[in-house]
Design a protein around this motif. Structure first.
Motif, PDB file in Angstrom:
ATOM      1  N   VAL A  92      42.110  55.066  48.320  1.00  0.00           N
ATOM      2  CA  VAL A  92      42.551  55.704  49.101  1.00  0.00           C
ATOM      3  C   VAL A  92      43.516  56.408  49.031  1.00  0.00           C
ATOM      4  CG1 VAL A  92      41.754  56.938  51.403  1.00  0.00           C
ATOM      5  CG2 VAL A  92      39.861  55.476  50.165  1.00  0.00           C
ATOM      6  N   GLY A  93      44.636  56.616  49.589  1.00  0.00           N
ATOM      7  CA  GLY A  93      45.785  57.083  50.340  1.00  0.00           C
ATOM      8  C   GLY A  93      45.910  58.316  50.572  1.00  0.00           C
ATOM      9  N   GLY A  94      47.882  58.150  50.775  1.00  0.00           N
ATOM     10  CA  GLY A  94      48.203  59.203  51.011  1.00  0.00           C
ATOM     11  C   GLY A  94      49.711  59.083  51.424  1.00  0.00           C
ATOM     12  N   ALA A  95      50.197  60.363  51.575  1.00  0.00           N
ATOM     13  CA  ALA A  95      51.263  60.487  51.143  1.00  0.00           C
ATOM     14  C   ALA A  95      52.341  59.752  52.245  1.00  0.00           C
ATOM     15  CB  ALA A  95      52.273  61.833  50.716  1.00  0.00           C
ATOM     16  N   ILE A  96      52.924  59.060  52.180  1.00  0.00           N
ATOM     17  CA  ILE A  96      54.244  58.284  53.179  1.00  0.00           C
ATOM     18  C   ILE A  96      55.315  59.325  53.349  1.00  0.00           C
ATOM     19  CG2 ILE A  96      55.226  56.584  53.195  1.00  0.00           C
ATOM     20  CD1 ILE A  96      54.214  55.237  50.793  1.00  0.00           C
ATOM     21  N   ALA A  97      55.106  59.538  54.901  1.00  0.00           N
ATOM     22  CA  ALA A  97      56.249  59.937  55.015  1.00  0.00           C
ATOM     23  C   ALA A  97      57.511  59.372  55.227  1.00  0.00           C
ATOM     24  CB  ALA A  97      56.113  60.179  56.988  1.00  0.00           C
ATOM     25  N   GLN A  98      58.512  60.278  54.748  1.00  0.00           N
ATOM     26  CA  GLN A  98      59.388  59.049  55.130  1.00  0.00           C
ATOM     27  C   GLN A  98      60.420  60.279  55.470  1.00  0.00           C
ATOM     28  OE1 GLN A  98      61.197  57.998  50.952  1.00  0.00           O
ATOM     29  NE2 GLN A  98      58.688  56.945  50.370  1.00  0.00           N
ATOM     30  N   THR A  99      61.196  59.154  56.356  1.00  0.00           N
ATOM     31  CA  THR A  99      63.095  59.872  56.850  1.00  0.00           C
ATOM     32  C   THR A  99      64.337  59.449  56.258  1.00  0.00           C
ATOM     33  OG1 THR A  99      62.653  58.011  58.020  1.00  0.00           O
ATOM     34  CG2 THR A  99      61.549  60.204  58.912  1.00  0.00           C
ATOM     35  N   GLN A 100      64.861  59.870  56.485  1.00  0.00           N
ATOM     36  CA  GLN A 100      66.327  59.570  55.725  1.00  0.00           C
ATOM     37  C   GLN A 100      66.894  57.921  56.779  1.00  0.00           C
ATOM     38  OE1 GLN A 100      67.749  61.146  53.335  1.00  0.00           O
ATOM     39  NE2 GLN A 100      66.239  62.528  53.222  1.00  0.00           N
ATOM     40  N   HIS A 101      67.150  56.851  55.584  1.00  0.00           N
ATOM     41  CA  HIS A 101      67.380  56.474  55.803  1.00  0.00           C
ATOM     42  C   HIS A 101      68.629  55.755  55.161  1.00  0.00           C
ATOM     43  CE1 HIS A 101      63.716  54.610  58.126  1.00  0.00           C
ATOM     44  NE2 HIS A 101      63.375  55.779  57.541  1.00  0.00           N
ATOM     45  N   PRO A 102      69.819  54.892  55.097  1.00  0.00           N
ATOM     46  CA  PRO A 102      70.866  54.031  54.219  1.00  0.00           C
ATOM     47  C   PRO A 102      69.857  53.476  53.268  1.00  0.00           C
ATOM     48  CG  PRO A 102      70.135  53.118  55.730  1.00  0.00           C
ATOM     49  CD  PRO A 102      69.486  53.815  56.925  1.00  0.00           C
ATOM     50  N   VAL A 103      70.107  53.411  52.089  1.00  0.00           N
ATOM     51  CA  VAL A 103      69.785  53.028  50.632  1.00  0.00           C
ATOM     52  C   VAL A 103      70.007  51.334  51.282  1.00  0.00           C
ATOM     53  CG1 VAL A 103      70.496  52.136  49.047  1.00  0.00           C
ATOM     54  CG2 VAL A 103      70.426  54.386  49.392  1.00  0.00           C
ATOM     55  N   LYS A 104      68.911  50.643  51.622  1.00  0.00           N
ATOM     56  CA  LYS A 104      69.235  49.275  51.723  1.00  0.00           C
ATOM     57  C   LYS A 104      70.341  48.882  50.625  1.00  0.00           C
ATOM     58  CE  LYS A 104      66.084  46.378  53.160  1.00  0.00           C
ATOM     59  NZ  LYS A 104      64.632  45.776  53.345  1.00  0.00           N
ATOM     60  N   CYS A 105      69.663  48.322  49.345  1.00  0.00           N
ATOM     61  CA  CYS A 105      70.188  48.003  48.240  1.00  0.00           C
ATOM     62  C   CYS A 105      71.456  48.240  47.330  1.00  0.00           C
ATOM     63  CB  CYS A 105      69.083  47.186  47.598  1.00  0.00           C
ATOM     64  SG  CYS A 105      69.131  46.128  46.281  1.00  0.00           S
ATOM     65  N   GLY A 106      72.552  47.425  47.095  1.00  0.00           N
ATOM     66  CA  GLY A 106      73.295  48.455  45.705  1.00  0.00           C
ATOM     67  C   GLY A 106      72.874  48.438  44.717  1.00  0.00           C
ATOM     68  N   MET A 107      71.996  47.899  43.482  1.00  0.00           N
ATOM     69  CA  MET A 107      71.426  47.888  43.042  1.00  0.00           C
ATOM     70  C   MET A 107      71.561  49.298  41.794  1.00  0.00           C
ATOM     71  SD  MET A 107      71.503  44.382  41.969  1.00  0.00           S
ATOM     72  CE  MET A 107      70.976  44.080  40.270  1.00  0.00           C
ATOM     73  N   GLN A 108      71.054  49.768  42.990  1.00  0.00           N
ATOM     74  CA  GLN A 108      71.168  50.806  41.495  1.00  0.00           C
ATOM     75  C   GLN A 108      72.601  51.754  41.862  1.00  0.00           C
ATOM     76  OE1 GLN A 108      68.129  54.416  43.334  1.00  0.00           O
ATOM     77  NE2 GLN A 108      68.679  55.615  41.572  1.00  0.00           N
ATOM     78  N   LYS A 109      73.239  51.985  41.947  1.00  0.00           N
ATOM     79  CA  LYS A 109      74.481  52.639  42.255  1.00  0.00           C
ATOM     80  C   LYS A 109      76.021  51.223  41.536  1.00  0.00           C
ATOM     81  CE  LYS A 109      77.144  54.891  46.407  1.00  0.00           C
ATOM     82  NZ  LYS A 109      77.831  54.734  46.995  1.00  0.00           N
ATOM     83  N   ARG A 110      75.372  50.786  41.326  1.00  0.00           N
ATOM     84  CA  ARG A 110      75.848  49.568  40.867  1.00  0.00           C
ATOM     85  C   ARG A 110      75.780  49.814  38.999  1.00  0.00           C
ATOM     86  NH1 ARG A 110      75.608  44.172  38.538  1.00  0.00           N
ATOM     87  NH2 ARG A 110      78.149  43.169  38.629  1.00  0.00           N
ATOM     88  N   HIS A 111      74.946  49.810  38.851  1.00  0.00           N
ATOM     89  CA  HIS A 111      73.972  50.078  37.812  1.00  0.00           C
ATOM     90  C   HIS A 111      74.399  51.090  37.096  1.00  0.00           C
ATOM     91  CE1 HIS A 111      70.715  46.955  37.828  1.00  0.00           C
ATOM     92  NE2 HIS A 111      71.210  46.234  37.782  1.00  0.00           N
ATOM     93  N   GLU A 112      74.979  52.636  37.846  1.00  0.00           N
ATOM     94  CA  GLU A 112      75.260  53.623  38.075  1.00  0.00           C
ATOM     95  C   GLU A 112      76.552  53.472  37.569  1.00  0.00           C
ATOM     96  OE1 GLU A 112      71.594  56.329  40.048  1.00  0.00           O
ATOM     97  OE2 GLU A 112      73.946  56.144  40.422  1.00  0.00           O
ATOM     98  N   ALA A 113      77.282  52.639  38.649  1.00  0.00           N
ATOM     99  CA  ALA A 113      79.062  52.497  37.787  1.00  0.00           C
ATOM    100  C   ALA A 113      78.854  51.734  37.245  1.00  0.00           C
ATOM    101  CB  ALA A 113      79.524  52.268  39.206  1.00  0.00           C
TER     102      ALA A 113
END
Ligand SMILES: [Zn+2]
Length: 489
Positions: A13-34
């Motif tokens: 059982v589950g439902g969509a999680i309401a999300q609000t705008q947050h700063p990215v916590k961890c820079g790994m994805q951005k680092r990988h993209e760079a």
């Protein structure tokens, strides 16, 4: 991340999680993209790393089942050194020297709890997830010897001028050389084969708002990083923990709700080569074109990071997001792993590593590389094993010069002239601690003047407006106070 079907008795059982705008916590994805922008082959390198991760986890699991492999030789705690590169305001914001000591101690405690299934908040793990509450089995301790054999408190501090702040912190977009890791501008790594180097810095530029970022050992193996870059950077005041009540005093301030030391629990997961459960694919599901996952079986498909404090109130602990497949093919019996340390939830809403996350990390640290000699397809098993082979670095010894005794503080301080007609000068030996503040008291114990400590060795106070008589100049340091009696005439 394939699908796990085998957890019995758990409601889907589950439902969509309401999300609000947050700063990215961890820079790994951005680092990988760079890095990919400069070295396109890095994308395939990361895919290959993830593709071998489950095999690494399974290999360790097999050794554990045999009851032999992970302890074939003595395993010691991983020596951790915190390199604190901050300006004087940030130093004070960490509670000064006394606060930093408490932050380092509490951070080591958090790591040891989280990596050994001993976190007190594990009681909050929903029942559906309990069978997958993994034990990594890696221990951590403060490094009490530096690479030269000198005593160390397990941290070093470099106070930088506030005006040079823009030079410090890893700027992901420009891939600026990590200034905090260079001898001239920061504090260099200690031998990365023996120490876990953690830099506590302020992220600047486009990295502003980041809580942590990691340079992995495999990045070096692949030729995408220098050995001396290996380690983790965290936002300086996420270091340590206030404890669950958040009532710690004397430890400065915290970027709430990240006050329980889980930023480093998360980044240490990256350091030992595990990834975000949603695969850093921009909100896609693993089966979508361009979708990705974390390479592990027991973390269900997840579209994107989860923030805040999700309500784990669904019966059975199930919580899903946009990757729930109503066709039943991609059923997620236990929901997404947003309560893992590797998601983006608040510090008080992450409680566990999954079994596969734990085994994958353990394979990197607790197995010697020789355990897979001749085998292929097992990734980078044993790559951090050398961190567990240096017990002598963990033996406490008393550092000299780092924590001045009251006698040392007293001898480092000069208050003059005495008697004075008004101006009082206070000089502090630069080899000792910096002053927190100076308080001038009259004979009744009433404060008649205060001066806040700054990153300097000399202060001057004008007492000419006060009545003539005896006063006390109390100089407060993090580790104690020194008081001098003066006569105003
Ligand atoms: Zn991360």
């Amino acid at each position: 991340m394939r699908i796990l079907f085998l957890v019995a008795g758990i409601l889907c059982v589950g439902g969509a999680i309401a999300q609000t705008q947050h700063p990215v916590k961890c820079g790994m994805q951005k680092r990988h993209e760079a890095i990919i922008a400069r070295h396109p082959e890095y994308a395939q390198f990361l895919k290959d790393q993830k593709a071998s991760l489950q095999a690494s986890a399974d290999f360790y699991k097999l050794f554990k089942m045999q009851g032999s492999g992970d302890r074939t030789t003595a395993i010691s705690a991983v020596p951790v050194v915190f390199h604190i590169v901050v300006d004087s305001a940030q130093f004070n914001d960490m509670g000064g020297t006394a606060g930093i000591i408490r932050r380092c101690d509490s951070q080591i405690a958090v790591l040891n709890h989280d990596y050994n299934r001993q976190n007190a908040d594990s009681t909050l793990i929903p029942s559906g997830w309990r069978p997958l509450y993994g034990n990594v089995g890696i221990s951590f301790g403060l490094a009490h010897r530096d690479p030269s054999g000198n005593c160390s408190p397990g941290y070093d501090v470099k106070i930088i001028p506030g005006t040079s702040l823009t030079d410090v912190g890893f700027d992901i977009d420009t891939e600026t050389v990590a200034a905090e890791k260079l001898a001239g501008t920061g504090l260099p790594a200690w031998d990365e084969s023996k120490y876990y180097n953690v830099w506590c810095v302020n992220f600047t530029g486009t990295s502003n708002g980041t809580l942590g970022i990691t340079t992995c050992r495999s990045d070096v193996t692949g030729g995408f990083a220098n050995p001396w870059e290996v380690g983790v950077d965290i936002l300086y005041n996420t270091l340590g923990s206030t404890g669950p009540t958040g009532a710690a005093t004397g430890m400065g301030s915290w970027p709430n709700p990240f006050n329980l030391g889980r930023t480093l629990s998360h980044e240490t997961g990256h350091f030992f080569e595990i990834w975000h459960p949603w695969g850093d694919d921009g909100g896609l599901c693993p089966w979508d074109a361009g979708g990705a996952d974390d390479g592990l079986t027991d973390t269900p498909p997840e579209s994107d990071a989860v923030y805040g404090t999700p309500s784990y109130t669904v019966p059975g602990g199930t919580i899903n997001d946009a990757c729930q497949d109503s066709s039943g093919i991609n059923v997620q019996p236990i929901g997404i792993a947003c309560l893992s340390y590797m998601d983006y939830t608040d510090d008080n809403a992450m409680y566990m590593f999954t079994t596969d996350q734990a085994n994958a990390m353990a394979s990197m640290v607790l197995l010697s590389p020789s355990s897979v000699t001749g085998a292929t397809g097992y990734g980078t098993i044993g790559e951090s094993y050398s961190l567990t082979q240096n017990p002598s670095l963990l033996v406490p010894c008393t550092p000299s010069g780092l924590a001045p005794s009251p006698t040392e503080l007293n001898s480092s301080l000069s208050v003059y002239p005495n008697p004075t007609t008004g101006e009082v000068n206070i000089s502090v030996n630069s080899a000792a601690e910096k002053l927190k503040d100076i308080v001038v008291l009259n004979l009744l114990g009433q404060q008649v003047a205060t001066v806040k400590g700054q990153n300097k060795d000399y202060y001057s106070i004008d007492l000419s407006g006060l009545s003539k008589g005896i006063y006390f100049v109390k100089c407060n340091f993090a580790s104690g106070s020194v008081t001098r009696k003066i006569l105003l005439q």
